[in-house]
Each structure stands twice: as structure tokens, then as C-alpha cells.
Design a protein around this motif. Structure first.
Motif, PDB file in Angstrom:
ATOM      1  N   SER A  30       0.286  -0.238   6.343  1.00  0.00           N
ATOM      2  CA  SER A  30      -0.352   0.953   4.958  1.00  0.00           C
ATOM      3  C   SER A  30       0.194   1.959   4.601  1.00  0.00           C
ATOM      4  O   SER A  30       0.364   2.357   3.556  1.00  0.00           O
ATOM      5  CB  SER A  30      -2.042   1.201   5.400  1.00  0.00           C
ATOM      6  N   GLY A  34       1.166   2.581   1.218  1.00  0.00           N
ATOM      7  CA  GLY A  34       0.486   3.861   0.249  1.00  0.00           C
ATOM      8  C   GLY A  34       1.563   4.849  -0.543  1.00  0.00           C
ATOM      9  O   GLY A  34       1.454   5.324  -1.412  1.00  0.00           O
ATOM     10  N   LEU A  37       1.858   3.023  -3.884  1.00  0.00           N
ATOM     11  CA  LEU A  37       1.481   3.166  -4.580  1.00  0.00           C
ATOM     12  C   LEU A  37       1.380   4.888  -5.743  1.00  0.00           C
ATOM     13  O   LEU A  37       0.948   5.179  -5.930  1.00  0.00           O
ATOM     14  CB  LEU A  37       0.055   2.625  -3.783  1.00  0.00           C
ATOM     15  N   TYR A  59     -10.139   6.707  -9.464  1.00  0.00           N
ATOM     16  CA  TYR A  59      -9.241   5.680  -8.221  1.00  0.00           C
ATOM     17  C   TYR A  59      -9.374   7.310  -7.174  1.00  0.00           C
ATOM     18  O   TYR A  59     -10.328   6.378  -6.145  1.00  0.00           O
ATOM     19  CB  TYR A  59      -8.712   5.360  -8.200  1.00  0.00           C
ATOM     20  N   PHE A  63     -11.930   7.199  -3.321  1.00  0.00           N
ATOM     21  CA  PHE A  63     -11.509   6.734  -2.023  1.00  0.00           C
ATOM     22  C   PHE A  63     -11.208   8.003  -0.987  1.00  0.00           C
ATOM     23  O   PHE A  63     -12.573   8.587  -0.445  1.00  0.00           O
ATOM     24  CB  PHE A  63     -10.052   6.329  -2.022  1.00  0.00           C
ATOM     25  N   GLN A  71     -15.114   1.422   3.255  1.00  0.00           N
ATOM     26  CA  GLN A  71     -14.522   1.479   2.466  1.00  0.00           C
ATOM     27  C   GLN A  71     -14.416   0.288   3.372  1.00  0.00           C
ATOM     28  O   GLN A  71     -13.715  -0.743   3.050  1.00  0.00           O
ATOM     29  CB  GLN A  71     -13.005   2.550   2.583  1.00  0.00           C
ATOM     30  N   THR A  96      -7.328  -1.629   2.667  1.00  0.00           N
ATOM     31  CA  THR A  96      -8.386  -0.796   2.547  1.00  0.00           C
ATOM     32  C   THR A  96      -7.372   0.000   3.113  1.00  0.00           C
ATOM     33  O   THR A  96      -7.285   1.716   2.476  1.00  0.00           O
ATOM     34  CB  THR A  96      -9.108  -0.842   3.856  1.00  0.00           C
ATOM     35  N   LEU A  99      -5.210   1.445   0.636  1.00  0.00           N
ATOM     36  CA  LEU A  99      -5.387   2.243  -1.226  1.00  0.00           C
ATOM     37  C   LEU A  99      -5.255   3.380  -0.854  1.00  0.00           C
ATOM     38  O   LEU A  99      -5.105   4.338  -1.769  1.00  0.00           O
ATOM     39  CB  LEU A  99      -6.423   0.968  -1.659  1.00  0.00           C
ATOM     40  N   HIS A 100      -6.473   3.822   0.503  1.00  0.00           N
ATOM     41  CA  HIS A 100      -6.571   4.855   0.998  1.00  0.00           C
ATOM     42  C   HIS A 100      -5.474   5.735   0.504  1.00  0.00           C
ATOM     43  O   HIS A 100      -5.531   6.963   0.885  1.00  0.00           O
ATOM     44  CB  HIS A 100      -7.419   5.127   2.411  1.00  0.00           C
ATOM     45  N   GLY A 102      -2.753   5.351  -0.979  1.00  0.00           N
ATOM     46  CA  GLY A 102      -2.539   5.758  -2.362  1.00  0.00           C
ATOM     47  C   GLY A 102      -3.288   7.009  -2.605  1.00  0.00           C
ATOM     48  O   GLY A 102      -2.342   7.164  -3.376  1.00  0.00           O
TER      49      GLY A 102
END
Lengths: 221, 271
Positions: A30, A34, A37, A59, A63, A71, A96, A99-100, A102
Motif C-alpha cells: 500500500s 500511495g 498516487l 479525494y 479519506f 474505509q 484501501t 488510496l488512504h 495516496g
């Protein structure tokens, strides 16, 4: 405390090691998502195109304003209802937390870019550099040095956040502990053992962040 | 110390004398509800030094940033070398914003020196100077370096080439910033209060470099509170207040015999 029996827990050490490995894979995976992103989001946030900065802002705030646990369960339980595609627990958590990250890495980038004096951009543009050249050669190299300590700290937080994966039965460290407890009926020893394992994993990263922070405080180069 | 290589400047001076190199006509600029520039006119011919004076907040720095496209203006026209700055005109005379590439090309031919030097702190003095020539003008590193060292010699900083900006005094940093601007072989140099952030004892060394450039015929627009410099070097002095030029002319007329009340008041405060 009379019958603190760590030996019984440690006989299941292979489960715990397996869990720790999954924790590491989730963290690194992750962080990678991240890490790709976040810089894009940060650049969009810092850009002068208002709608780009606005969309990326939504966005990020989405988050930041919701609990990470929510999430995780949302992506695992709610997203399949919308999309019709059931992701595995592992992929759900990876997505998840990616994205978190990111969003959080994006904020670190934005803050890093904003922290560079406006005159640097003026000076770069004044010698004829394009926005892109100015960013690449002048702003980002300076900003990145300031971003490294918070990025390392963020990595440490991320490692702790992976424990949330246990709620959707991803066999990371905390979930492995629950399994061990179901065999041994030794929650105190087991939870103590994984707390120590988490600390062993996270402490060096925090120490590194502190060291980098002190180092970057000494010089602006 | 202060002999900027004359060859550097002579090419810049070779442009047609007489016609204005920089022509500002009725330029207006707003920040939201605030009128920062309210119809500014200014002509600077090739080889001339124009000094812009006036109280802070009068729009002097904004004017400089408009001239080299760091900020956009809303009305009026700025011509540089006969080319409209920041806009393109179509056949019906309507204008639209110029492409960012064309603005970059324009800025590359016009040097700017800032109040706070704005050297790049993560690069050595030498790297600061070769950055533009290598990245923007696509010069070879070897020739750019050689020229940068010549320029540094010219501003008395040959020994500081491999230092980082933070290791230099303010005056040295500003001289390095001038060398950085010169490295682009600009046809004109814009100075935005180049000595205002300096300790008093360092003002002289920077002004000396600027006088040298003026002597060699560099076209310069200088925003400054150094009235002595204006008196000695300027061909034109423009007094700005509240977004417009209230009085302009030779230093003798504007500085010695000002006609405007606001010029008299301003001069009485800074002299």
C-alpha cells in the motif's frame, strides 16, 4: 500474572511470523500505491488550475475525514454491492490503504511544495524555465528534502494501520494473534507478543524519521 | 572587482538604438478589487537605464513582473523588442493569452534580479549560474561553465563558485544573482529593489556592479530607493504612486526639480 506462559504462545511462532510477513507485504504494497498516487495528488493540489486542485482536494478530504476502519469495511462489504465485483480481503485492504496513503502522501507533497519560498518559482521562471522544468529542477528537489521525515513517519503509521485488515480476516499479525489465542486461550501473552513484534517493526522507522528530521534541520541544502 | 566582461554586454547593446526596447502603454492590473496598476506608461530605449522610485505599495514591483510575464496585466500593452508581452493579437485585434512556451522564450531574453536574491539554495553558485544556459538555452556544460566562471570573475566572486548560497553574504548573493541573470545573455535586466534586503555596508558592492553594467550599455529597469544611484546612472527616472507614474523625466528634472507634490514628499522622506 502468576501463570504468564509465553512458551505456549511461542510454540505457535510460525503463525505469528507468517502474520508479520503479511503485515510487511501489506505495508510495502500500500505504500507503493500511495507512493505513486500521492505525488500526483500533491502536484494537482498545488497546481493553479482550480478544478484540478478542487477534485483532488475532495479525494484527500474524503479519506482524511473518515475512519480508516470504515474505509476498509466499506471497500470490502459495500463496494462489491455497487460494482458487483467481490475483491478478496487482501486486495481490499491493499487498495484501501493504498488510496488512504495516496491522500496522506499527497498532503505531505502539497505542504512540501507550498513550503518553498515563492521567489524560487519566480527565479526559475525568470530565467526562462517552463513550469515543469521549474518544478522538477528547482522546487521539488528542495521540497522533497523537507518531505522525507514526514513520509517516513507516515510509513510507520501505515504499518500500524494494517492491523485493521484483521476485521476482514486477512491473516496479518493481529489476525494471526487471534488464531493463536483460539488455540492457546492465552490472550494476554499473545497480545503482548504481537505488541512487541509491532514495536520491533515500527521503532526503527520512527528512529530513522527522527534522525532525518534532525539532519535536515541542520542545513537547507 | 567590478568589471563585468564587456563582450557580454556589447551584443545586448547592438539592437537598434532609438526605438524603445521596452514600451509600457496604459497598463492596468487588478488583484481582486484592488487596482495595483492604473494606466502605467514607460519607455526604455536600448542601452538606457530607467529608475523607478516611489513609496512601497505603489506598484513598482508589480510593473516589473508584468514586463517579464511573471504576472499578467489586464489592460494596456507592453512591448518588448516590438513584441507584445503576454498576449497574442488576432486579425481583428482581439487578444488572447500567449502560449506559455512563448512567454518562457521572452523571459529567457530578459534578466530579473530580485530583492531577496532567490538563488537556488540546493545548488552551488556555479550551478545556479549554469542552470539557465544548460536547461533553457541547451548550451554545453563545458562552455556554460567557462562563461559562468568569467561572469563570476566579473562580479568579484571567482573564489566562491563552489560555495552554496547560504555560505555567502547578502551582497555576494546578490552579485551572484546578477551573474545568473547575465548568463542568459539578456537584452535587458530588471532589478526589483536589489539592495533593499542588504545590510548597509553591502549596498555599495551591488550598486557598483550595476553601475558597471550601465556603463557598458546594458538596458536596465531598476526599482530602487537608492536616489544617489538614480541621480548618477539613470537616463530616466519615473516616480510611481498608487499605481501610476506621476512624474517622469531626466534625473535632473525629477530628482532635483520635482514638479509633483507627491514626488517632493517622497524624496523628502528617502533623502
Amino acid at each position: 500474572m502468576s501463570n504468564f506462559n509465553l512458551g505456549m504462545v511461542l510454540s505457535y511462532h510460525s503463525l505469528l511470523i507468517q502474520g508479520a510477513l503479511t503485515t510487511l507485504v501489506l505495508t510495502i504494497g500500500s505504500a507503493a500505491i500511495g507512493g505513486v498516487l500521492g505525488p500526483c495528488i500533491g502536484m494537482l493540489r498545488a497546481s493553479s488550475y482550480r478544478w484540478l486542485s478542487w477534485v483532488s482536494g475532495i479525494y484527500v478530504e474524503l479519506f482524511r475525514a473518515t475512519p480508516t476502519l470504515v474505509q476498509v469495511v466499506w471497500v470490502y462489504f459495500a463496494l462489491p454491492v455497487i460494482t458487483g465485483v467481490q475483491l478478496s480481503g487482501f486486495v481490499s485492504v491493499l487498495l484501501t490503504l493504498g488510496l488512504h496513503e495516496g491522500a496522506y502522501v499527497g498532503e505531505i507533497f502539497r505542504a512540501g511544495i507550498k513550503s518553498i519560498d515563492k521567489g524560487q518559482m519566480y527565479a526559475a521562471r525568470a530565467i526562462g524555465m517552463s513550469y515543469r522544468q521549474s518544478m522538477q529542477r528547482i522546487i521539488l528537489p528542495q521540497a522533497f528534502k523537507r518531505m522525507v521525515p514526514p513520509l517516513v513517519n507516515e510509513f510507520a503509521s501505515l504499518m500500524k494501520l494494517t492491523s485493521l485488515a484483521s476485521v476482514i480476516a486477512v491473516p496479518e499479525l493481529l489476525h494471526a494473534a487471534d488464531n493463536v489465542i483460539s488455540f492457546t486461550f492465552r490472550p494476554m501473552e499473545t497480545y503482548t507478543a504481537i505488541a512487541v513484534i509491532y514495536a520491533i517493526l515500527v521503532l526503527p522507522i520512527i528512529a530513522l524519521a527522527g534522525y532525518l528530521d534532525r539532519k535536515s534541520g541542520r542545513t537547507s541544502r | 572587482m567590478t568589471t563585468v566582461d564587456e563582450r557580454e554586454v556589447s551584443s545586448a547593446v547592438a539592437g537598434k538604438a532609438g526605438a524603445p526596447l521596452i514600451e509600457v502603454r496604459g497598463v492596468r492590473k487588478r488583484y481582486g478589487a484592488l487596482d495595483v496598476l492604473r494606466g502605467v506608461d514607460l519607455n526604455v530605449r536600448s542601452g538606457e537605464v530607467a529608475v523607478v522610485i516611489g513609496p512601497s505599495g505603489s506598484g513598482k514591483s508589480t510593473l516589473l513582473r508584468c514586463i517579464n510575464c511573471l504576472e499578467e496585466y489586464h489592460e494596456g500593452e507592453i512591448y518588448y523588442s516590438g513584441q507584445l508581452v503576454g498576449y497574442l493579437k488576432d486579425s481583428r485585434g482581439r487578444r488572447k493569452k500567449a502560449s506559455s512556451a512563448s512567454m518562457c522564450r521572452l523571459r529567457a531574453t530578459m534578466g530579473m534580479v530580485f530583492q531577496n536574491f532567490n538563488l537556488f539554495p540546493h545548488k552551488t553558485v556555479l550551478e545556479n549560474i549554469v542552470e539557465g544556459p544548460i536547461v533553457v538555452l541547451k548550451e554545453q556544460r563545458a562552455s556554460a561553465t567557462k562563461r559562468a566562471l568569467d561572469l563570476l570573475g566579473g562580479v568579484g566572486l571567482a573564489a566562491k563558485a563552489n560555495c552554496y548560497p547560504e555560505e555567502l553574504s547578502g551582497g555576494q548573493q546578490q552579485r551572484a544573482a546578477i551573474a545568473r541573470a547575465l548568463a542568459m545573455r539578456p537584452r535587458a535586466l530588471l532589478f526589483d529593489e536589489p539592495t533593499s534586503a542588504l545590510d548597509p555596508e553591502m549596498v555599495g558592492e551591488v550598486l557598483a556592479v550595476m553601475k558597471d553594467l550601465a556603463k557598458q550599455g546594458m538596458t536596465m529597469v531598476v526599482v530602487t530607493h537608492e536616489i544617489g544611484f538614480a541621480r548618477e546612472v539613470a537616463d530616466t527616472v519615473a516616480m510611481m504612486d498608487e499605481g501610476s507614474v506621476v512624474e517622469s523625466g531626466s534625473p535632473e528634472s525629477v530628482l532635483a526639480n520635482p514638479a509633483e507634490r507627491r514626488t517632493i514628499d517622497f524624496l523628502s522622506k528617502v533623502l
